[in-house]
Design a protein around this motif. Structure first.
Motif, PDB file in Angstrom:
ATOM      1  N   LEU A  38       0.802  -1.226   0.000  1.00 42.43           N
ATOM      2  CA  LEU A  38       0.000   0.000   0.000  1.00 42.43           C
ATOM      3  C   LEU A  38       0.836   1.278   0.000  1.00 42.43           C
ATOM      4  O   LEU A  38       0.409   2.293  -0.556  1.00 42.43           O
ATOM      5  CB  LEU A  38      -0.935   0.020   1.208  1.00 42.43           C
ATOM      6  CG  LEU A  38      -2.104  -0.947   1.166  1.00 42.43           C
ATOM      7  CD1 LEU A  38      -2.874  -0.902   2.482  1.00 42.43           C
ATOM      8  CD2 LEU A  38      -3.022  -0.621   0.009  1.00 42.43           C
ATOM      9  N   PHE A  39       1.991   1.238   0.657  1.00 40.60           N
ATOM     10  CA  PHE A  39       2.786   2.453   0.796  1.00 40.60           C
ATOM     11  C   PHE A  39       4.144   2.359   0.102  1.00 40.60           C
ATOM     12  O   PHE A  39       4.598   3.323  -0.502  1.00 40.60           O
ATOM     13  CB  PHE A  39       3.001   2.791   2.281  1.00 40.60           C
ATOM     14  CG  PHE A  39       1.731   2.963   3.043  1.00 40.60           C
ATOM     15  CD1 PHE A  39       0.863   3.996   2.750  1.00 40.60           C
ATOM     16  CD2 PHE A  39       1.388   2.085   4.059  1.00 40.60           C
ATOM     17  CE1 PHE A  39      -0.316   4.159   3.459  1.00 40.60           C
ATOM     18  CE2 PHE A  39       0.218   2.235   4.772  1.00 40.60           C
ATOM     19  CZ  PHE A  39      -0.640   3.271   4.470  1.00 40.60           C
ATOM     20  N   GLY A  40       4.810   1.226   0.235  1.00 41.63           N
ATOM     21  CA  GLY A  40       6.163   1.093  -0.280  1.00 41.63           C
ATOM     22  C   GLY A  40       6.261   1.136  -1.789  1.00 41.63           C
ATOM     23  O   GLY A  40       7.116   1.829  -2.349  1.00 41.63           O
ATOM     24  N   LEU A  41       5.413   0.377  -2.459  1.00 38.99           N
ATOM     25  CA  LEU A  41       5.483   0.371  -3.924  1.00 38.99           C
ATOM     26  C   LEU A  41       5.063   1.702  -4.548  1.00 38.99           C
ATOM     27  O   LEU A  41       5.724   2.167  -5.477  1.00 38.99           O
ATOM     28  CB  LEU A  41       4.672  -0.791  -4.483  1.00 38.99           C
ATOM     29  CG  LEU A  41       5.266  -2.180  -4.203  1.00 38.99           C
ATOM     30  CD1 LEU A  41       4.395  -3.272  -4.802  1.00 38.99           C
ATOM     31  CD2 LEU A  41       6.690  -2.287  -4.695  1.00 38.99           C
ATOM     32  N   PRO A  42       4.003   2.362  -4.059  1.00 39.22           N
ATOM     33  CA  PRO A  42       3.729   3.705  -4.591  1.00 39.22           C
ATOM     34  C   PRO A  42       4.860   4.696  -4.297  1.00 39.22           C
ATOM     35  O   PRO A  42       5.180   5.536  -5.138  1.00 39.22           O
ATOM     36  CB  PRO A  42       2.439   4.128  -3.877  1.00 39.22           C
ATOM     37  CG  PRO A  42       1.770   2.848  -3.538  1.00 39.22           C
ATOM     38  CD  PRO A  42       2.877   1.897  -3.228  1.00 39.22           C
ATOM     39  N   LEU A  43       5.495   4.572  -3.130  1.00 38.46           N
ATOM     40  CA  LEU A  43       6.635   5.437  -2.827  1.00 38.46           C
ATOM     41  C   LEU A  43       7.764   5.186  -3.820  1.00 38.46           C
ATOM     42  O   LEU A  43       8.398   6.130  -4.296  1.00 38.46           O
ATOM     43  CB  LEU A  43       7.123   5.181  -1.403  1.00 38.46           C
ATOM     44  CG  LEU A  43       8.367   5.958  -0.983  1.00 38.46           C
ATOM     45  CD1 LEU A  43       8.047   7.438  -0.858  1.00 38.46           C
ATOM     46  CD2 LEU A  43       8.926   5.402   0.307  1.00 38.46           C
ATOM     47  N   THR A  44       7.991   3.932  -4.161  1.00 29.90           N
ATOM     48  CA  THR A  44       9.025   3.595  -5.146  1.00 29.90           C
ATOM     49  C   THR A  44       8.711   4.229  -6.491  1.00 29.90           C
ATOM     50  O   THR A  44       9.600   4.765  -7.161  1.00 29.90           O
ATOM     51  CB  THR A  44       9.149   2.074  -5.294  1.00 29.90           C
ATOM     52  OG1 THR A  44       9.491   1.515  -4.027  1.00 29.90           O
ATOM     53  CG2 THR A  44      10.197   1.695  -6.312  1.00 29.90           C
ATOM     54  N   PHE A  45       7.452   4.186  -6.878  1.00 29.37           N
ATOM     55  CA  PHE A  45       7.059   4.795  -8.152  1.00 29.37           C
ATOM     56  C   PHE A  45       7.347   6.295  -8.141  1.00 29.37           C
ATOM     57  O   PHE A  45       7.931   6.833  -9.081  1.00 29.37           O
ATOM     58  CB  PHE A  45       5.577   4.528  -8.428  1.00 29.37           C
ATOM     59  CG  PHE A  45       5.074   5.239  -9.640  1.00 29.37           C
ATOM     60  CD1 PHE A  45       5.391   4.787 -10.908  1.00 29.37           C
ATOM     61  CD2 PHE A  45       4.286   6.368  -9.517  1.00 29.37           C
ATOM     62  CE1 PHE A  45       4.937   5.454 -12.043  1.00 29.37           C
ATOM     63  CE2 PHE A  45       3.818   7.046 -10.635  1.00 29.37           C
ATOM     64  CZ  PHE A  45       4.145   6.578 -11.899  1.00 29.37           C
TER      65      PHE A  45
END
Length: 140
Positions: free
Chosen positions: A65-72
């Motif tokens: 929920l948070f890590g992958l969007p932050l990576t993007f």
């Protein structure tokens, strides 16, 4: 893509272990005493494995929920750094258990520290692992 999935699974796995380890250490004594009393070894081992399952759910959910969007978002900017992932993971690991407790209708008391401090450590470990892999990919 395969390397990214392995790195993601590694980060989530290490974070899960980091978040569950304090609880597993606390429950190891009661498990050994219950085995000594002659109780069922399966139920005693489930007592010790429950923190691992709970920590895994929190770490995996937060990473998705948070890590992958932050990576993007960070990959699109010039501010992508391993330390950013580590600090964000630590802050989210501290805040997500509080948000879940408040959402479940619980008050904010001493149980928040009992869940938030290992959550902070789990987020820090997850973010550090993922951030190191991202930095290594940028260097290629």
């Amino acid at each position: 893509m395969t390397h990214a999935l392995i790195a993601f699974a590694r980060a989530v796995g290490w974070g899960t272990l980091a978040g569950a380890a304090p609880y597993m250490a606390l429950l190891l004594g009661p498990m050994l005493f219950s085995l000594w009393d002659g109780q069922d070894p399966l139920s005693a081992s489930m007592l010790v494995l429950f923190p691992l399952v709970l920590s895994g759910a929190f770490v995996l959910g937060s990473a998705l929920l948070f890590g992958l969007p932050l990576t993007f978002f960070l990959s699109e900017s010039a501010h992508e750094h391993g330390g950013t992932y580590a600090m964000t993971g630590a802050v989210l690991g501290l805040l997500v258990p509080v948000a879940v407790l408040v959402w479940m209708g619980g008050g904010v008391g001493s149980e928040v520290l009992f869940l938030s401090l290992p959550g902070c450590f789990a987020g820090l470990v997850t973010g550090t692992s993922w951030g190191r892999w991202r930095e290594a990919q940028r260097a290629l």
